[in-house]
Design an enzyme around this catalytic site. Structure first.
Site, mmCIF file in Angstrom:
data_model
loop_
_atom_site.group_PDB
_atom_site.id
_atom_site.type_symbol
_atom_site.label_atom_id
_atom_site.label_comp_id
_atom_site.label_asym_id
_atom_site.label_seq_id
_atom_site.Cartn_x
_atom_site.Cartn_y
_atom_site.Cartn_z
ATOM 1 C CB SER A 159 -0.884 0.003 1.257
ATOM 2 O OG SER A 159 -1.523 1.249 1.440
ATOM 3 C CE1 TYR A 185 -3.075 -1.248 5.820
ATOM 4 C CE2 TYR A 185 -2.532 0.989 5.143
ATOM 5 C CZ TYR A 185 -2.970 -0.287 4.832
ATOM 6 O OH TYR A 185 -3.287 -0.603 3.534
#
Length: 309
Positions: A159, A185
């Site tokens: 990501s 994250y």
């Protein structure tokens, strides 16, 4: 090292990227294949003739999707296996159940921005455990199957969130610093890129290549903890577009023998000076060989400490 560029881009779909490719006789595993871009990834791989296993937590949902994909593609070799990448026992069971060669492993499953600090039984922070450690253990467990053919690919769905944070090696599991859902994250997604860099280096002799990618901003269940996708509409992708870079990295002849890189919008990403303020590109710390070797060694140590390394 020449940057890989293709004729595809932001708006390309997975089907367009896959046109003309034949995967007959190839076997693939896609984690997290019961929702989002995982479903489209399986559908396109199946349409190309691959034997595909949906590695999912909810096997009932997986079987329903597998049946729909078989009906739409005519490919009867679409299977379902139970896998929860946050659970090391589940990972070990999946590995134990696998027989024969594996040509393509797509590490697609993931979680994002868990609001409160959660730990696995091993004591690992949950996002790091799910996004990185589960897939790390899975790929290492399946290494023999990947090496069997001498021409396998590991595809790591990362990501742009990796730009938020490097891996904080001194406190990966938030023992001494305040938990930050988005930071955790970002760290976990940086770890996934570093895994691709390290795996490509360590497994080159086995004919295994590994690359990471950013699929794009797609509205899926991944954003359930963030209140939904907040990316401007003009920067969003459909599910079909979101799976395109995964399919490109998994199947493109241009990537034969190419590994240890990071792709976005169906092309190799450019490096950006640092993570702050960027919404595209790849951070140098995510491709750094020393960082990659460090995460490789730490991850193996974590597994050894559980008795599974």
């Amino acid at each position: 090292m020449t940057r890989i560029t293709t004729s595809f881009g932001f708006s390309s779909t997975a089907a367009e990227v896959a046109e003309g490719i034949d995967l007959t006789g190839r076997r693939a595993v896609v984690t997290g294949a019961s929702s989002g871009i995982g479903i489209e990834t399986v559908r396109v791989l199946a349409s190309l003739g691959a034997e595909v296993t949906l590695a999912v937590r909810n096997t009932d949902a997986g079987k329903k999707i597998a049946a729909e994909i078989t009906a739409s593609t005519g490919n009867k070799n679409v299977h379902v296996g139970r896998l929860d990448v946050s659970d090391q026992e589940s990972v070990a069971a999946f590995v134990e159940s696998w027989n024969g060669p594996l040509h393509l492993l797509v590490n697609n499953a993931g979680v994002m921005a868990i609001p409160e600090l959660q730990r696995t039984p091993e004591g690992w922070e949950m996002q790091f455990a799910t996004n990185h450690m589960g897939h790390f253990a899975l790929a290492n467990g399946l290494r023999g199957a990947l090496a069997a053919d001498g021409d396998a690919r590991v595809v790591v769905v990362s990501s742009q969130g990796h730009l938020i944070s490097p891996v904080v090696f001194d406190d990966i599991n938030y023992r001494y610093r305040a938990y930050d859902a988005i930071g955790a994250y970002g760290q976990s997604k940086t770890a996934t890129v570093l895994f691709a860099v390290a795996a490509n280096q360590h497994w080159a002799a086995d004919g295994i290549t590994a690359n990471a990618l950013m699929p794009g901003a797609i509205a899926t269940n991944l954003q359930k903890h963030t209140g939904g996708l907040r990316t401007p509409m003009e920067l969003r992708k459909t599910i079909e577009q979101g799976a395109a870079t995964t399919i490109l990295v998994a199947t493109s002849p241009q990537l034969a023998g190419v590994g240890g890189r990071y792709f976005e919008d169906c092309n190799e990403a450019v490096q950006v000076p640092d993570g702050n303020g960027w919404t595209s590109g790849v951070a140098p710390y995510a491709l750094d060989p020393a960082n990659a070797e460090r995460i490789w060694e730490i991850s193996h140590r974590f597994l050894r400490e559980t008795g599974r390394g």
